[in-house]
Design a protein around this motif. Structure first.
Motif, PDB file in Angstrom:
ATOM      1  N   GLU A  81       0.835  -1.191   0.000  1.00 19.64           N
ATOM      2  CA  GLU A  81       0.000   0.000   0.000  1.00 19.64           C
ATOM      3  C   GLU A  81       0.871   1.242   0.000  1.00 19.64           C
ATOM      4  O   GLU A  81       1.794   1.371   0.810  1.00 19.64           O
ATOM      5  N   LEU A  82       0.582   2.150  -0.937  1.00 17.95           N
ATOM      6  CA  LEU A  82       1.364   3.373  -1.036  1.00 17.95           C
ATOM      7  C   LEU A  82       1.026   4.328   0.093  1.00 17.95           C
ATOM      8  O   LEU A  82      -0.066   4.307   0.660  1.00 17.95           O
ATOM      9  N   ALA A  83       1.993   5.168   0.415  1.00 20.70           N
ATOM     10  CA  ALA A  83       1.826   6.208   1.423  1.00 20.70           C
ATOM     11  C   ALA A  83       2.746   7.357   1.063  1.00 20.70           C
ATOM     12  O   ALA A  83       3.554   7.266   0.128  1.00 20.70           O
ATOM     13  N   VAL A  84       2.600   8.448   1.777  1.00 18.18           N
ATOM     14  CA  VAL A  84       3.414   9.642   1.523  1.00 18.18           C
ATOM     15  C   VAL A  84       4.075  10.051   2.828  1.00 18.18           C
ATOM     16  O   VAL A  84       3.423  10.118   3.875  1.00 18.18           O
ATOM     17  N   GLU A  85       5.378  10.308   2.740  1.00 18.50           N
ATOM     18  CA  GLU A  85       6.108  10.871   3.870  1.00 18.50           C
ATOM     19  C   GLU A  85       6.226  12.375   3.656  1.00 18.50           C
ATOM     20  O   GLU A  85       6.834  12.824   2.688  1.00 18.50           O
ATOM     21  N   MET A  86       5.620  13.119   4.541  1.00 18.71           N
ATOM     22  CA  MET A  86       5.729  14.572   4.479  1.00 18.71           C
ATOM     23  C   MET A  86       6.326  15.080   5.792  1.00 18.71           C
ATOM     24  O   MET A  86       6.246  14.400   6.822  1.00 18.71           O
ATOM     25  N   TYR A  87       6.953  16.236   5.751  1.00 19.59           N
ATOM     26  CA  TYR A  87       7.670  16.771   6.901  1.00 19.59           C
ATOM     27  C   TYR A  87       7.102  18.137   7.265  1.00 19.59           C
ATOM     28  O   TYR A  87       6.861  18.981   6.381  1.00 19.59           O
ATOM     29  N   VAL A  88       6.879  18.339   8.553  1.00 21.51           N
ATOM     30  CA  VAL A  88       6.325  19.591   9.052  1.00 21.51           C
ATOM     31  C   VAL A  88       7.277  20.167  10.082  1.00 21.51           C
ATOM     32  O   VAL A  88       8.052  19.442  10.732  1.00 21.51           O
ATOM     33  N   SER A  89       7.228  21.452  10.252  1.00 21.46           N
ATOM     34  CA  SER A  89       8.083  22.137  11.219  1.00 21.46           C
ATOM     35  C   SER A  89       7.535  21.923  12.633  1.00 21.46           C
ATOM     36  O   SER A  89       6.356  21.599  12.817  1.00 21.46           O
ATOM     37  N   PRO A  90       8.365  22.131  13.654  1.00 21.99           N
ATOM     38  CA  PRO A  90       7.896  21.914  15.027  1.00 21.99           C
ATOM     39  C   PRO A  90       6.706  22.778  15.416  1.00 21.99           C
ATOM     40  O   PRO A  90       5.883  22.357  16.232  1.00 21.99           O
ATOM     41  N   VAL A  91       6.594  23.998  14.842  1.00 13.95           N
ATOM     42  CA  VAL A  91       5.485  24.865  15.217  1.00 13.95           C
ATOM     43  C   VAL A  91       4.150  24.310  14.741  1.00 13.95           C
ATOM     44  O   VAL A  91       3.095  24.586  15.322  1.00 13.95           O
ATOM     45  N   ASP A  92       4.185  23.517  13.667  1.00 18.46           N
ATOM     46  CA  ASP A  92       2.949  22.932  13.139  1.00 18.46           C
ATOM     47  C   ASP A  92       2.681  21.523  13.656  1.00 18.46           C
ATOM     48  O   ASP A  92       1.636  20.941  13.346  1.00 18.46           O
ATOM     49  N   LEU A  93       3.610  20.954  14.418  1.00 17.79           N
ATOM     50  CA  LEU A  93       3.436  19.583  14.888  1.00 17.79           C
ATOM     51  C   LEU A  93       2.185  19.392  15.740  1.00 17.79           C
ATOM     52  O   LEU A  93       1.480  18.383  15.578  1.00 17.79           O
ATOM     53  N   PRO A  94       1.841  20.324  16.677  1.00 21.18           N
ATOM     54  CA  PRO A  94       0.626  20.094  17.476  1.00 21.18           C
ATOM     55  C   PRO A  94      -0.656  20.004  16.649  1.00 21.18           C
ATOM     56  O   PRO A  94      -1.665  19.489  17.132  1.00 21.18           O
TER      57      PRO A  94
END
Length: 451
Positions: free
Chosen positions: A327-340
């Protein structure tokens, strides 16, 4: 001009020669522009109250949802030399297919009959252990026989000792009787001599009495000898009884020592046999490692080791394989301020590289060419780029992702947050405030609590 009065100057005179007055006269075109401007302002004002979906935009790439379905590198378990390739780059392989075969380069594995000879050693050691085991059984039987024999011998010795005691007692009685007879004989001899002196008995009677006295004296000595002999027999019986225990302990100690020696040899042979069996299993497993097999269905992406006759070490990389199912998926990265703001189960929209899309970020429902996803995992620690990884799977409620999508393709992720009015979003952007963290239910609970 306000045009309040019904008497209009324009009806009485013309402003053809007065350019400044002509400019003050309202024309139909100018009225239309005023109306358009008014309507535009109304539309903009209404737009300010339309719902706007807050979002976080981030770059990522396509991967597999399960770790076992992601691209992997196949390593060589043993050192060897490449002998033959069975596949080409880009070829499809099934699980268990041979990719490359290697040969041994260590001299202890050169023997072509290594497995049969090791098996013979294992059998010989097992037979040796079995022989020692049978010897231990024989010694155990011998020890049991010694114990039974010792019981019988001790019983026999006790009987003999008891017989010696009885004989001593019997001989002592006979000796006492002989002494009594001796005393009587002495008295009879004295009377016979007195009677002979008085002339009442003949010399023949006296000599007969003396002969009988000698017999009595001899019987005393014989009884004493028998008593001493019986006592010696009794002492011998006691010593024999003690000797039986000593002899039994000596024989038992020797038999037990032999048994323990045999057990030690047995355990040593069994340990050696187990070690050889382990070695045989290692040799057998190593034989299977000479063929590098595909761990699962997939495509050969890149051959890292190439050519024939090339020597490789343990753990060297051989080829890269990309699993074909998963099953395909996507790895995306967010900054610490957007983590919550990232929570498992939240919706995400994607724009994949190579698929055109018309995106209205704040209104995802009218966007075209985007694909839906659901957050399934959020990392608990930041990576090297000081960003947190978010794993997003395909949303089953949305349109399926493209079938020709490949692992490694780029993806532009749009994480959808709360719905707020447009004016609120403009005000938030102008002031640089973060996106709304609270959900609608939490807002209502907070409002109720304040009331």
């Amino acid at each position: 001009m306000l045009n309040i009065s019904e008497n209009k100057i324009l009806d009485r005179s013309h402003f053809d020669h007065a350019e400044s007055l002509t400019m003050t006269v309202a024309t139909k075109q100018k009225k239309r522009r005023v109306r358009i401007l008014f309507v535009s302002c109304c539309v903009v004002f209404l737009i300010l109250f339309l719902p706007w979906t807050q979002y976080i935009r981030s770059k990522g790439y396509v991967t597999m949802l399960q770790p076992e379905h992601r691209a992997q590198t196949i390593h060589s378990v043993i050192a060897g030399r490449i002998e033959k390739w069975y596949i080409n780059e880009g070829a499809f392989v099934s699980k268990g297919d041979t990719i490359v075969s290697i040969s041994e380069i260590k001299d202890e594995y050169f023997d072509s009959l290594l497995l049969p000879r090791t098996q013979l050693q294992v059998q010989a050691k097992n037979l040796s252990a079995l022989s020692y085991k049978e010897k231990v059984k024989a010694l155990e039987s011998q020890i049991e026989a010694l114990k039974r024999n010792n019981i019988l011998r001790k019983e026999q010795a006790r009987n003999k000792l008891e017989m010696a005691e009885l004989k001593v007692e019997s001989d002592s009685i006979r000796f006492e009787q002989a002494k009594v007879n001796f005393e009587i004989g002495v008295k009879q001899l004295g009377r016979a001599e007195k009677l002979y002196e008085e002339g009442l008995r003949s010399l023949t009677d006296l000599e007969t009495r003396r002969l009988k006295f000698q017999e009595v004296q001899a019987s005393v000595i014989s009884a004493e000898n028998d008593l001493l002999s019986s006592r010696n027999s009794y002492i011998s019986a006691v010593l024999e009884l003690d000797a039986i225990d000593n002899d039994f302990r000596d024989k038992l100690s020797k038999a037990e020592s032999d048994m323990f020696t045999a057990q030690s040899s047995q355990y040593d042979a069994e340990g050696s046999a187990t070690k050889l069996e382990n070695q045989y299993s290692n040799y057998e497993a190593r034989t299977g490692f000479r063929h590098i097999l595909a761990p699962q269905d997939g495509f050969i992406a890149e051959a890292i080791q190439v050519g024939l006759g090339e020597t490789i070490k343990e753990g060297d990389q051989i080829v890269n394989i990309v699993p074909s199912n998963g099953e395909l998926a996507v790895e995306m990265y967010v900054s610490p301020v957007d983590l919550p703001l990232m929570e498992v189960g939240k919706k995400v929209r994607f724009i994949f590289d190579g698929w055109p899309a018309i995106v209205f970020t704040g209104w995802p429902r009218i966007s075209n060419g985007t694909f839906g996803g659901v957050i399934v995992a959020v990392d608990q620690f930041a990576g090297k780029s000081n960003q947190f990884r978010v794993l997003v799977a395909e949303d089953p409620e949305e349109e399926p992702w493209p079938s020709v999508l490949r692992v490694g393709s780029g993806a532009d992720g749009i994480a959808l947050l709360n719905d707020v009015p447009v004016w609120y979003e403009i005000w938030r952007q102008l002031n640089g405030f973060p996106a709304d963290f609270y959900t609608r239910k939490e807002k209502e609970q907070i409002a109720k609590g304040e009331k």
